[in-house]
Design an enzyme around this catalytic site. Structure first.
Site, PDB file in Angstrom:
ATOM      1  N   GLY A  88     -15.546   2.190  -8.898  1.00  0.00           N
ATOM      2  CA  GLY A  88     -14.165   2.528  -8.514  1.00  0.00           C
ATOM      3  C   GLY A  88     -13.671   3.762  -9.254  1.00  0.00           C
ATOM      4  CB  SER A 141     -12.773   7.238  -5.587  1.00  0.00           C
ATOM      5  OG  SER A 141     -12.525   5.856  -5.422  1.00  0.00           O
ATOM      6  NE  ARG A 142      -8.394   5.021  -3.837  1.00  0.00           N
ATOM      7  CZ  ARG A 142      -7.806   3.832  -3.777  1.00  0.00           C
ATOM      8  NH1 ARG A 142      -6.552   3.688  -4.170  1.00  0.00           N
ATOM      9  NH2 ARG A 142      -8.456   2.777  -3.314  1.00  0.00           N
ATOM     10  CE1 TYR A 153      -6.088  -7.331 -10.163  1.00  0.00           C
ATOM     11  CE2 TYR A 153      -4.515  -8.118 -11.794  1.00  0.00           C
ATOM     12  CZ  TYR A 153      -5.368  -7.132 -11.325  1.00  0.00           C
ATOM     13  OH  TYR A 153      -5.510  -5.957 -12.029  1.00  0.00           O
ATOM     14  CB  ILE A 196      -1.760   1.305 -15.513  1.00  0.00           C
ATOM     15  CG1 ILE A 196      -2.183   0.448 -16.713  1.00  0.00           C
ATOM     16  CG2 ILE A 196      -2.235   2.745 -15.654  1.00  0.00           C
ATOM     17  CD1 ILE A 196      -1.635   0.820 -18.051  1.00  0.00           C
TER      18      ILE A 196
HETATM   19  P1  NAP Z   1      -6.645   1.588  -7.575  1.00  0.00           P
HETATM   20  O1  NAP Z   1      -5.812   2.762  -7.870  1.00  0.00           O
HETATM   21  O2  NAP Z   1      -6.242   0.673  -6.458  1.00  0.00           O
HETATM   22  O3  NAP Z   1      -8.170   2.039  -7.366  1.00  0.00           O
HETATM   23  C1  NAP Z   1      -9.137   1.070  -7.067  1.00  0.00           C
HETATM   24  C2  NAP Z   1     -10.524   1.684  -7.184  1.00  0.00           C
HETATM   25  O4  NAP Z   1     -11.483   0.639  -6.970  1.00  0.00           O
HETATM   26  C3  NAP Z   1     -10.792   2.746  -6.139  1.00  0.00           C
HETATM   27  O5  NAP Z   1     -11.596   3.722  -6.735  1.00  0.00           O
HETATM   28  C4  NAP Z   1     -11.554   1.987  -5.046  1.00  0.00           C
HETATM   29  O6  NAP Z   1     -12.447   2.809  -4.291  1.00  0.00           O
HETATM   30  C5  NAP Z   1     -12.346   1.024  -5.919  1.00  0.00           C
HETATM   31  N1  NAP Z   1     -12.800  -0.161  -5.199  1.00  0.00           N
HETATM   32  C6  NAP Z   1     -12.031  -1.137  -4.607  1.00  0.00           C
HETATM   33  N2  NAP Z   1     -12.820  -2.069  -4.035  1.00  0.00           N
HETATM   34  C7  NAP Z   1     -14.106  -1.684  -4.262  1.00  0.00           C
HETATM   35  C8  NAP Z   1     -15.364  -2.213  -3.915  1.00  0.00           C
HETATM   36  N3  NAP Z   1     -15.486  -3.347  -3.213  1.00  0.00           N
HETATM   37  N4  NAP Z   1     -16.471  -1.536  -4.312  1.00  0.00           N
HETATM   38  C9  NAP Z   1     -16.388  -0.396  -5.016  1.00  0.00           C
HETATM   39  N5  NAP Z   1     -15.218   0.167  -5.379  1.00  0.00           N
HETATM   40  C10 NAP Z   1     -14.094  -0.473  -4.997  1.00  0.00           C
HETATM   41  O7  NAP Z   1      -6.739   0.618  -8.869  1.00  0.00           O
HETATM   42  P2  NAP Z   1      -6.350   0.900 -10.402  1.00  0.00           P
HETATM   43  O8  NAP Z   1      -4.919   0.572 -10.590  1.00  0.00           O
HETATM   44  O9  NAP Z   1      -6.878   2.227 -10.833  1.00  0.00           O
HETATM   45  O10 NAP Z   1      -7.173  -0.271 -11.104  1.00  0.00           O
HETATM   46  C11 NAP Z   1      -8.461  -0.065 -11.675  1.00  0.00           C
HETATM   47  C12 NAP Z   1      -8.867  -1.332 -12.412  1.00  0.00           C
HETATM   48  O11 NAP Z   1      -7.902  -1.635 -13.431  1.00  0.00           O
HETATM   49  C13 NAP Z   1      -8.910  -2.577 -11.501  1.00  0.00           C
HETATM   50  O12 NAP Z   1      -9.967  -3.419 -11.910  1.00  0.00           O
HETATM   51  C14 NAP Z   1      -7.577  -3.240 -11.764  1.00  0.00           C
HETATM   52  O13 NAP Z   1      -7.606  -4.609 -11.492  1.00  0.00           O
HETATM   53  C15 NAP Z   1      -7.405  -2.943 -13.252  1.00  0.00           C
HETATM   54  N6  NAP Z   1      -5.999  -3.022 -13.697  1.00  0.00           N
HETATM   55  C16 NAP Z   1      -5.040  -2.195 -13.168  1.00  0.00           C
HETATM   56  C17 NAP Z   1      -3.731  -2.296 -13.624  1.00  0.00           C
HETATM   57  C18 NAP Z   1      -2.620  -1.423 -13.113  1.00  0.00           C
HETATM   58  O14 NAP Z   1      -1.455  -1.641 -13.531  1.00  0.00           O
HETATM   59  N7  NAP Z   1      -2.880  -0.440 -12.268  1.00  0.00           N
HETATM   60  C19 NAP Z   1      -3.409  -3.267 -14.593  1.00  0.00           C
HETATM   61  C20 NAP Z   1      -4.400  -4.085 -15.074  1.00  0.00           C
HETATM   62  C21 NAP Z   1      -5.708  -3.957 -14.641  1.00  0.00           C
HETATM   63  P3  NAP Z   1     -11.948   3.620  -2.946  1.00  0.00           P
HETATM   64  O15 NAP Z   1     -11.143   4.791  -3.461  1.00  0.00           O
HETATM   65  O16 NAP Z   1     -13.196   4.015  -2.276  1.00  0.00           O
HETATM   66  O17 NAP Z   1     -11.103   2.660  -2.175  1.00  0.00           O
END
Ligand code: NAP
Length: 247
Positions: free
Chosen positions: A12, A14-15, A155, A188
């Site tokens: 993941g 990419s973003r 989740y 975040i």
């Molecule tokens: P995000 O912006 O929604 O990005 C999700 C990333 O995961 C994207 O790169 C997406 O790829 C990839 N992805 C989703 N499903 C996938 C799959 N089946 N196989 C491979 N790649 C996959 O999420 P984020 O906020 O950066 O979160 C990143 C991590 O931190 C996650 O594990 C999330 O649970 C954790 N987290 C986030 C927060 C928060 O507040 N944001 C808080 C606690 C924990 P594509 O671009 O190709 O879709």
């Protein structure tokens, strides 16, 4: 600290937080494999950002919920660079809904991506790392996995599961200089949280002693700490990057 001559795979990448992790590891000198699910254009942007920092980087498509795809992903990285030093299990989804109304398939999909995805990639990477007698594995958990959150049973279960995975794998792999740790972010600013209703965001912010959301870069720095060669005697730990939410 330097990660020169290290090869890192970030799922993941990419973003959001994953992109920031790729860029931070690249800034410290690692070659970076940027995994993505479907968003090739975003993954290529991450690759470009890494290359601008003077390191090698490439995008690799794979759905982490698919065990064969995870094996192929790790094999492709090994084929490209000959080794794998750092795995960051970052790919994740949130399919929120109240316990009484949420759909069972959303629960399954969340577990498949967030927990089984981390398990499949860890298993595939550990095979390479055991032979190398070196590795750093970092998993993204969440404050929600430690404390729970209404509307997020799937989740929360997936992110609590990641902590169990980290602790068990840490004990199994410690003898070969492979550490396994977790970073648990709070609130975040990424695409994942951008979709939350304003009321929910305000309520969540109200529980953050720092009084602001965190940035992906702030999470990335904690991941890079665990990814360093110097971080050899810390394993099975969970580090909250949450502005004090869990205190
Ligand atoms: P995000 O912006 O929604 O990005 C999700 C990333 O995961 C994207 O790169 C997406 O790829 C990839 N992805 C989703 N499903 C996938 C799959 N089946 N196989 C491979 N790649 C996959 O999420 P984020 O906020 O950066 O979160 C990143 C991590 O931190 C996650 O594990 C999330 O649970 C954790 N987290 C986030 C927060 C928060 O507040 N944001 C808080 C606690 C924990 P594509 O671009 O190709 O879709």
């Amino acid at each position: 600290m330097s990660l020169q001559e290290n090869v890192a795979l970030v799922t993941g990448g990419s973003r959001g937080i994953g992109r920031a992790i790729c860029v931070e590891l690249a800034r410290q000198g690692a070659a970076v494999a940027v995994n993505y699910a479907g968003n090739r254009a975003a993954a290529e942007e991450t690759v470009q950002l890494c290359r601008e920092l003077g390191v090698e980087a490439e995008a690799f498509q794979a759905d982490v919920a698919d065990p064969a795809a995870c094996d192929a992903l790790v094999a492709a990285v090994k084929e490209r660079w000959g080794r794998l030093d750092i795995l960051v299990n970052n790919a994740g989804i949130a399919r929120d809904g109240l316990l009484m109304t949420a759909k069972e398939e959303d629960f399954a999909q969340t577990l498949d991506t967030n927990l089984k995805g981390a398990y499949f990639c860890t298993k595939a990477a550990a095979k390479v790392m055991l032979r190398q007698k070196y590795g750093r594995i970092v998993c993204l958990s969440s404050i929600v996995g430690l404390r729970g959150n209404p509307g997020q049973t799937a989740y929360a279960a997936s992110k609590a599961g990641v902590i169990g995975l980290v602790k068990a794998a840490a004990k199994e792999l410690a003898g070969r200089d492979i550490t396994v740790n977790a970073v648990a972010p709070g609130f975040i600013e990424t695409d994942m949280t951008a979709v939350l209703p304003e009321k929910a965001k305000a309520a969540m912010l109200g529980t953050v002693p720092k009084g602001r959301p965190g940035s992906p870069q702030e999470v990335a720095r904690a991941v890079a700490f665990f990814a360093g060669r110097e971080c050899a005697y810390i394993t099975g730990q969970v580090l909250c990057v949450d502005g004090g939410m869990a205190v």
